[in-house]
Design a protein around this motif. Sequence first.
Motif, PDB file in Angstrom:
ATOM      1  N   VAL A  34       0.843  -1.210   0.000  1.00  0.00           N
ATOM      2  CA  VAL A  34       0.000   0.000   0.000  1.00  0.00           C
ATOM      3  C   VAL A  34       0.875   1.256   0.000  1.00  0.00           C
ATOM      4  O   VAL A  34       0.582   2.228  -0.703  1.00  0.00           O
ATOM      5  CB  VAL A  34      -0.986  -0.024   1.191  1.00  0.00           C
ATOM      6  CG1 VAL A  34      -1.701   1.305   1.343  1.00  0.00           C
ATOM      7  CG2 VAL A  34      -1.995  -1.149   1.005  1.00  0.00           C
ATOM      8  N   LEU A  35       1.968   1.236   0.738  1.00  0.00           N
ATOM      9  CA  LEU A  35       2.894   2.365   0.748  1.00  0.00           C
ATOM     10  C   LEU A  35       3.461   2.590  -0.656  1.00  0.00           C
ATOM     11  O   LEU A  35       3.503   3.726  -1.140  1.00  0.00           O
ATOM     12  CB  LEU A  35       4.027   2.110   1.747  1.00  0.00           C
ATOM     13  CG  LEU A  35       4.989   3.273   1.928  1.00  0.00           C
ATOM     14  CD1 LEU A  35       5.135   3.597   3.404  1.00  0.00           C
ATOM     15  CD2 LEU A  35       6.341   2.934   1.358  1.00  0.00           C
ATOM     16  N   LEU A  36       3.862   1.521  -1.338  1.00  0.00           N
ATOM     17  CA  LEU A  36       4.394   1.653  -2.700  1.00  0.00           C
ATOM     18  C   LEU A  36       3.320   2.121  -3.685  1.00  0.00           C
ATOM     19  O   LEU A  36       3.615   2.888  -4.611  1.00  0.00           O
ATOM     20  CB  LEU A  36       5.006   0.332  -3.160  1.00  0.00           C
ATOM     21  CG  LEU A  36       6.292  -0.081  -2.439  1.00  0.00           C
ATOM     22  CD1 LEU A  36       6.736  -1.478  -2.896  1.00  0.00           C
ATOM     23  CD2 LEU A  36       7.396   0.938  -2.660  1.00  0.00           C
ATOM     24  N   MET A  37       2.087   1.677  -3.483  1.00  0.00           N
ATOM     25  CA  MET A  37       0.993   2.169  -4.331  1.00  0.00           C
ATOM     26  C   MET A  37       0.820   3.677  -4.158  1.00  0.00           C
ATOM     27  O   MET A  37       0.611   4.412  -5.144  1.00  0.00           O
ATOM     28  CB  MET A  37      -0.323   1.466  -3.968  1.00  0.00           C
ATOM     29  CG  MET A  37      -0.451   0.060  -4.488  1.00  0.00           C
ATOM     30  SD  MET A  37      -1.916  -0.817  -3.871  1.00  0.00           S
ATOM     31  CE  MET A  37      -3.253   0.281  -4.258  1.00  0.00           C
ATOM     32  N   THR A  38       0.938   4.158  -2.933  1.00  0.00           N
ATOM     33  CA  THR A  38       0.774   5.580  -2.667  1.00  0.00           C
ATOM     34  C   THR A  38       1.931   6.392  -3.241  1.00  0.00           C
ATOM     35  O   THR A  38       1.716   7.467  -3.819  1.00  0.00           O
ATOM     36  CB  THR A  38       0.640   5.832  -1.155  1.00  0.00           C
ATOM     37  OG1 THR A  38      -0.347   4.958  -0.621  1.00  0.00           O
ATOM     38  CG2 THR A  38       0.238   7.258  -0.874  1.00  0.00           C
ATOM     39  N   VAL A  39       3.153   5.880  -3.111  1.00  0.00           N
ATOM     40  CA  VAL A  39       4.312   6.562  -3.710  1.00  0.00           C
ATOM     41  C   VAL A  39       4.147   6.611  -5.231  1.00  0.00           C
ATOM     42  O   VAL A  39       4.408   7.649  -5.864  1.00  0.00           O
ATOM     43  CB  VAL A  39       5.629   5.863  -3.302  1.00  0.00           C
ATOM     44  CG1 VAL A  39       6.800   6.379  -4.115  1.00  0.00           C
ATOM     45  CG2 VAL A  39       5.889   6.042  -1.811  1.00  0.00           C
ATOM     46  N   THR A  40       3.680   5.513  -5.826  1.00  0.00           N
ATOM     47  CA  THR A  40       3.440   5.483  -7.272  1.00  0.00           C
ATOM     48  C   THR A  40       2.395   6.517  -7.672  1.00  0.00           C
ATOM     49  O   THR A  40       2.537   7.199  -8.699  1.00  0.00           O
ATOM     50  CB  THR A  40       2.984   4.078  -7.701  1.00  0.00           C
ATOM     51  OG1 THR A  40       3.985   3.131  -7.325  1.00  0.00           O
ATOM     52  CG2 THR A  40       2.753   3.998  -9.193  1.00  0.00           C
ATOM     53  N   TYR A  41       1.358   6.652  -6.879  1.00  0.00           N
ATOM     54  CA  TYR A  41       0.323   7.649  -7.146  1.00  0.00           C
ATOM     55  C   TYR A  41       0.922   9.059  -7.169  1.00  0.00           C
ATOM     56  O   TYR A  41       0.635   9.857  -8.066  1.00  0.00           O
ATOM     57  CB  TYR A  41      -0.775   7.537  -6.084  1.00  0.00           C
ATOM     58  CG  TYR A  41      -1.816   8.618  -6.160  1.00  0.00           C
ATOM     59  CD1 TYR A  41      -2.792   8.603  -7.149  1.00  0.00           C
ATOM     60  CD2 TYR A  41      -1.831   9.661  -5.242  1.00  0.00           C
ATOM     61  CE1 TYR A  41      -3.743   9.597  -7.224  1.00  0.00           C
ATOM     62  CE2 TYR A  41      -2.786  10.657  -5.304  1.00  0.00           C
ATOM     63  CZ  TYR A  41      -3.742  10.616  -6.301  1.00  0.00           C
ATOM     64  OH  TYR A  41      -4.684  11.601  -6.379  1.00  0.00           O
ATOM     65  N   GLU A  42       1.767   9.370  -6.185  1.00  0.00           N
ATOM     66  CA  GLU A  42       2.408  10.694  -6.148  1.00  0.00           C
ATOM     67  C   GLU A  42       3.330  10.889  -7.354  1.00  0.00           C
ATOM     68  O   GLU A  42       3.387  11.978  -7.930  1.00  0.00           O
ATOM     69  CB  GLU A  42       3.186  10.884  -4.848  1.00  0.00           C
ATOM     70  CG  GLU A  42       2.320  10.982  -3.612  1.00  0.00           C
ATOM     71  CD  GLU A  42       1.450  12.232  -3.578  1.00  0.00           C
ATOM     72  OE1 GLU A  42       1.815  13.252  -4.186  1.00  0.00           O
ATOM     73  OE2 GLU A  42       0.404  12.179  -2.925  1.00  0.00           O
ATOM     74  N   MET A  43       4.051   9.847  -7.754  1.00  0.00           N
ATOM     75  CA  MET A  43       4.940   9.944  -8.920  1.00  0.00           C
ATOM     76  C   MET A  43       4.123  10.183 -10.198  1.00  0.00           C
ATOM     77  O   MET A  43       4.541  10.946 -11.068  1.00  0.00           O
ATOM     78  CB  MET A  43       5.780   8.676  -9.062  1.00  0.00           C
ATOM     79  CG  MET A  43       6.732   8.428  -7.910  1.00  0.00           C
ATOM     80  SD  MET A  43       8.017   9.662  -7.774  1.00  0.00           S
ATOM     81  CE  MET A  43       9.253   8.938  -8.799  1.00  0.00           C
ATOM     82  N   LEU A  44       2.969   9.532 -10.308  1.00  0.00           N
ATOM     83  CA  LEU A  44       2.118   9.747 -11.477  1.00  0.00           C
ATOM     84  C   LEU A  44       1.604  11.177 -11.545  1.00  0.00           C
ATOM     85  O   LEU A  44       1.460  11.745 -12.635  1.00  0.00           O
ATOM     86  CB  LEU A  44       0.943   8.773 -11.462  1.00  0.00           C
ATOM     87  CG  LEU A  44       1.259   7.345 -11.871  1.00  0.00           C
ATOM     88  CD1 LEU A  44       0.038   6.457 -11.676  1.00  0.00           C
ATOM     89  CD2 LEU A  44       1.741   7.279 -13.301  1.00  0.00           C
TER      90      LEU A  44
END
Length: 142
Positions: A34-44
């Motif tokens: 979930v943490l990596l999903m959130t970081v990916t969201y911010e990168m997008l």
Amino acid sequence: MMAMYFFASDQVVLLFDFWNIHSIEGLVLTVVIVLLMTVTYEMLKVETVKLDKKILDLMAAAPPNPPDETAETLPINPDSQNISCKRWIWVHVLQSVLHIIQVVLSYFLMLCAMSYNVWVFLSIIAGAGIGYFVAYPLIKTC
């Protein structure tokens, strides 16, 4: 019945029936995912801003349409306009795909938060902070 308040437990069902957590190890793995999903969201979000800038640059670089009076006297290069238009279309398609991925990720993260598991919720908050800290300086370098 699902709890409608925050709870700290290592047992939770997240998003899908098969994502059923029953152990500390499963919870730790879930928190990392979930943490990596959130970081990916911010990168997008940062990539979307970069593509917006690229589209603005393409629009600024496109030659203006000549006025009607001088249309016969000015040579028009249809190839350069065609390349610019095709490039804009591809950038816009990429921007649209990134937007769809961003929307899907944001809804998944919202549903994860609605599990009311404290550890999952904290991983979303931490991922948003880490993602913002890492990703947003990249905007100034583009």
